[in-house]
Enzyme design. Structure first.
Site, PDB file in Angstrom:
ATOM      1  N   GLY A   1     -35.154  19.624  16.724  1.00 23.81           N
ATOM      2  CA  GLY A   1     -34.177  18.737  16.090  1.00 23.81           C
ATOM      3  C   GLY A   1     -33.389  19.427  14.985  1.00 23.81           C
ATOM      4  N   ARG A   2     -34.081  20.178  14.126  1.00 20.48           N
ATOM      5  CA  ARG A   2     -33.396  20.803  12.984  1.00 20.48           C
ATOM      6  C   ARG A   2     -32.590  22.037  13.389  1.00 20.48           C
ATOM      7  NH1 ARG A   2     -38.770  20.815  12.763  1.00 20.48           N
ATOM      8  NH2 ARG A   2     -39.953  22.752  12.684  1.00 20.48           N
TER       9      ARG A   2
ATOM     10  N   LYS B   1     -33.278  12.866  19.559  1.00 19.08           N
ATOM     11  CA  LYS B   1     -33.876  13.687  20.616  1.00 19.08           C
ATOM     12  C   LYS B   1     -34.890  12.857  21.406  1.00 19.08           C
ATOM     13  CE  LYS B   1     -36.545  17.895  21.287  1.00 19.08           C
ATOM     14  NZ  LYS B   1     -37.173  19.056  20.663  1.00 19.08           N
TER      15      LYS B   1
ATOM     16  N   GLU C   1     -36.420   4.564  12.455  1.00 16.59           N
ATOM     17  CA  GLU C   1     -35.250   4.336  11.610  1.00 16.59           C
ATOM     18  C   GLU C   1     -33.973   4.306  12.457  1.00 16.59           C
ATOM     19  OE1 GLU C   1     -37.681   6.577  11.195  1.00 16.59           O
ATOM     20  OE2 GLU C   1     -37.808   7.281   9.124  1.00 16.59           O
TER      21      GLU C   1
ATOM     22  N   HIS D   1     -24.246  22.153 -15.208  1.00 13.91           N
ATOM     23  CA  HIS D   1     -24.312  21.131 -16.256  1.00 13.91           C
ATOM     24  C   HIS D   1     -25.513  20.219 -16.057  1.00 13.91           C
ATOM     25  CE1 HIS D   1     -20.353  22.378 -17.716  1.00 13.91           C
ATOM     26  NE2 HIS D   1     -20.136  22.639 -16.440  1.00 13.91           N
TER      27      HIS D   1
ATOM     28  N   GLU E   1     -39.337  21.862   6.768  1.00 17.61           N
ATOM     29  CA  GLU E   1     -39.992  21.296   7.949  1.00 17.61           C
ATOM     30  C   GLU E   1     -40.477  22.423   8.864  1.00 17.61           C
ATOM     31  OE1 GLU E   1     -38.151  18.622  11.147  1.00 17.61           O
ATOM     32  OE2 GLU E   1     -38.908  17.119   9.767  1.00 17.61           O
TER      33      GLU E   1
ATOM     34  N   LYS F   1     -45.645   8.327   9.446  1.00 19.11           N
ATOM     35  CA  LYS F   1     -45.000   7.452  10.433  1.00 19.11           C
ATOM     36  C   LYS F   1     -46.017   6.470  11.010  1.00 19.11           C
ATOM     37  CE  LYS F   1     -41.684  10.775  12.379  1.00 19.11           C
ATOM     38  NZ  LYS F   1     -41.313  11.523  13.562  1.00 19.11           N
TER      39      LYS F   1
HETATM   40  O1  F6P Z   1     -39.606  13.074  11.571  1.00 19.05           O
HETATM   41  C1  F6P Z   1     -39.178  14.342  11.772  1.00 19.05           C
HETATM   42  C2  F6P Z   1     -38.285  14.464  12.968  1.00 19.05           C
HETATM   43  O2  F6P Z   1     -39.057  14.521  14.121  1.00 19.05           O
HETATM   44  C3  F6P Z   1     -37.379  15.658  12.832  1.00 19.05           C
HETATM   45  O3  F6P Z   1     -37.963  16.831  13.208  1.00 19.05           O
HETATM   46  C4  F6P Z   1     -36.218  15.236  13.654  1.00 19.05           C
HETATM   47  O4  F6P Z   1     -35.090  16.011  13.367  1.00 19.05           O
HETATM   48  C5  F6P Z   1     -36.084  13.801  13.233  1.00 19.05           C
HETATM   49  O5  F6P Z   1     -37.412  13.356  13.087  1.00 19.05           O
HETATM   50  C6  F6P Z   1     -35.340  12.919  14.161  1.00 19.05           C
HETATM   51  O6  F6P Z   1     -35.920  12.885  15.429  1.00 19.05           O
HETATM   52  P1  F6P Z   1     -35.148  12.323  16.664  1.00 19.05           P
HETATM   53  O7  F6P Z   1     -33.935  13.159  16.872  1.00 19.05           O
HETATM   54  O8  F6P Z   1     -36.093  12.387  17.813  1.00 19.05           O
HETATM   55  O9  F6P Z   1     -34.760  10.901  16.354  1.00 19.05           O
END
Ligand code: F6P
Length: 556
Positions: free
Chosen positions: A277-278, A215, A221, A395, A363, A519
């Site tokens: 995002g979620r 987003k 990452e 299990h 979250e 972060k």
């Molecule tokens: O670190 C949390 C977050 O902001 C989430 O809410 C989001 O889904 C994820 O990182 C990834 O964010 P982006 O889509 O901006 O890379």
């Protein structure tokens, strides 16, 4: 202080229904669903809801009776749930800390609907974007959009994390029987290089499309993986290969950053800041789902979500499945002391549902600040969400569910019919699901335990170990078949349940400030990990660990 919607927030724990629920909880003693049942089938009927012909949600194994339910619903009313639902669908800026709407429901609305954000109807833009995604997906799946060398794309690597990974990954896996004719879809999320290298190891860069989903397009990452994957594409195809740009797709709310990264505008798909995002798998973020199963099934997923939206929006609270699930969850955690909530899909294809719901729920509602900025000190908010598929979990951790000292409310997700042709397997699976929820509620008393031990010829002294307390709460969601539509309903059900709970607790379910501090610190510590200066203000434990880390890395 007032909330964005203008009303003075009421003190949750001081309101009348909350006080009544406290009293009811203090009176409940050992009474649970088992005693409330008696021998009446009627309770099962009365406490089940059938929002759609092929979805039954059975709350009858929950420790609620008519009176408790009535007060729980009074609490929902007191907390303005009906108004909150209307505010969400009206596109009001209910995400107050970020000054935004939370309008993921608009992503599922039909063309003729309207959904306003800051005076503008967003539905035309939603459908225009979907049409672009659709044309692209059909182009790739039909072979009209080809790789640089003119061959078909055989593999897609979705790079994203959190909401840009968990939803698309979970849905793509869940819809495996609907995967036909498209490229194979892989997911890379972790910045642990093993994730990317092990995924790319089996792939041919000349046949692979990389879809970068972010987003913000700045998530460390994702961008680290995206740069490495892009370099792999360039190496494998040649820097100057004509058509190399077709190997790269971007999904983002920040097109400028994606284009700067190297994506061409025709392969950059947008989303909006009013989609969290979620909550975003329904948007262009779901492009990898659509590449795997095709646009028709993706549309069915949206349709399922829309049906649950309609149910949520228009059904009175006492029949409203997400509202009931939310309020019963609050009863279990705020009044009966449960700290966690287990999600137990008896459906292998929903293997990733617990992980998906961990982000969706934790979250969203893992907060201790109210909408008005005050601290929550007098009650709990979101539970720890966890789980695994049945029968595997049986299990592993079911021992604790049955006989541990903690009560863990659970959701059982069960399909009446399978899609694999191994009928006997499915019958065994379903029998286990029913048996587990039965055992959790019914338990086994001392006399029955003793009888079992005697019958088995064991020493009666171990009989106490064979007692099951019972009255462990669960909800069973039984659906006809795991179709895209059913899956859409289930996901939207959880989204709305989370929203209702957040509103009752008075938190903003749509921000995630809790992920920021780590972060920031990671960025500060990276130079030290790389051998540079240790931040002077780092705490002693972290400096100590950095010392050992450097020693170990220097001898590697
Ligand atoms: O670190 C949390 C977050 O902001 C989430 O809410 C989001 O889904 C994820 O990182 C990834 O964010 P982006 O889509 O901006 O890379």
């Amino acid at each position: 202080m007032t909330t964005s919607h203008g009303s003075e927030p009421k003190a949750l724990t001081a309101c009348v229904p909350w006080q009544q629920l406290r009293l009811l909880a203090s009176q409940i003693g050992d009474k649970g669903a088992r005693e409330m049942f008696g021998s009446e089938m009627e309770r099962a009927e009365r406490l089940s809801r059938v929002p759609f012909e092929d979805l039954v949600v059975d709350f009858s194994k929950q420790p609620v009776d008519d009176e408790i339910l009535k007060v729980l619903l009074a609490l929902a009313e007191e907390r303005g749930i009906s108004a909150a639902i209307a505010q969400m669908f009206a596109g009001e800026p209910i995400n107050v800390t970020e000054g935004r709407a939370a309008l993921h429901v608009a992503l599922r609305m039909p063309k003729h609907a309207s959904a306003m954000v800051e005076g503008e109807d967003v539905i035309p833009a939603v459908h225009a974007m979907r049409a672009r995604v659709s044309a692209f997906v059909e182009g790739v799946r039909s072979g009209a959009i080809v790789a640089a060398d003119g061959g078909a794309f055989t593999d897609v690597v979705n790079i994203g994390i959190g909401g840009s990974d968990l939803g698309p990954r979970m849905v793509t896996e869940a819809l495996a029987p609907y995967v036909t004719g498209g490229p194979r879809v892989h997911f890379v999320s972790n910045v642990d290089g093993w994730d990317l290298t092990s995924t790319l190891a089996g792939l041919d860069p000349r046949r692979t499309m990389v879809v970068v989903v972010s987003k913000t397009f700045i998530t460390q990452e994702t961008m680290t993986n995206a740069h490495a994957a892009h370099a792999w594409l360039v190496d494998g195809n040649g820097r100057d290969a004509e058509g190399l740009e077709r190997h790269l797709v971007a999904v983002t709310a920040c097109e400028k950053r994606a284009v700067h990264f190297g994506a061409v505008p025709s392969q950059t798909f947008g989303m909006w800041d009013w989609v969290g995002g979620r909550y975003s798998l329904w948007s262009s973020v779901g492009i990898s789902i659509a590449l795997a199963v095709g646009m028709d099934y993706f549309d069915s997923l949206l349709e399922g979500g829309r049906e649950m939206d309609e149910h949520f929006r228009h059904t009175p609270l006492d029949k409203n499945v997400p509202v009931l699930a939310a309020m019963i969850g609050i009863w279990n955690s705020n009044f009966l002391g449960a700290h966690t909530h287990a999600v137990l899909p008896y459906d292998e294809r929903l293997r990733l549902m617990p992980a998906y719901l961990q982000q969706a729920d934790m979250e969203s509602n893992g907060k201790s600040t109210r909408l008005d900025g005050s601290r929550i000190e007098d009650t709990q908010t979101g539970p720890v969400v966890w789980g695994a598929v049945g029968t595997n979990g049986q299990h592993a951790f079911f021992q604790l569910l049955h006989q541990g000292t903690r009560t863990v409310p659970a959701d059982f997700l069960v399909a009446a019919n399978a899609d694999h042709g191994l009928d006997k397997h499915h019958e065994i699976l379903v029998a286990h699901a029913l048996a587990q929820s039965q055992a959790l509620m019914v338990g086994r008393d001392a006399a029955a335990a003793r009888a079992v031990v005697e019958e088995e010829g064991d020493d009666v002294s171990i009989a106490s170990h064979r007692i099951f307390g019972g009255n462990r709460p669960s909800t069973t969601m039984l659906y006809k078949r795991l179709t895209p539509q059913t899956l859409g309903r289930l996901i939207a059900f959880y989204e709305h349940k989370i929203f209702v709970q957040g509103r009752v607790w008075g938190v903003n379910s749509f921000d995630q400030w809790g992920v920021e501090l780590g972060k920031t610190l990671a960025k500060e510590l990276l130079p030290a990990v790389q051998g540079g200066a240790v931040p002077a203000d780092a705490d002693a434990s972290t400096r100590h660990l950095l010392g050992h880390l450097r020693r170990m890395r220097s001898k590697a």
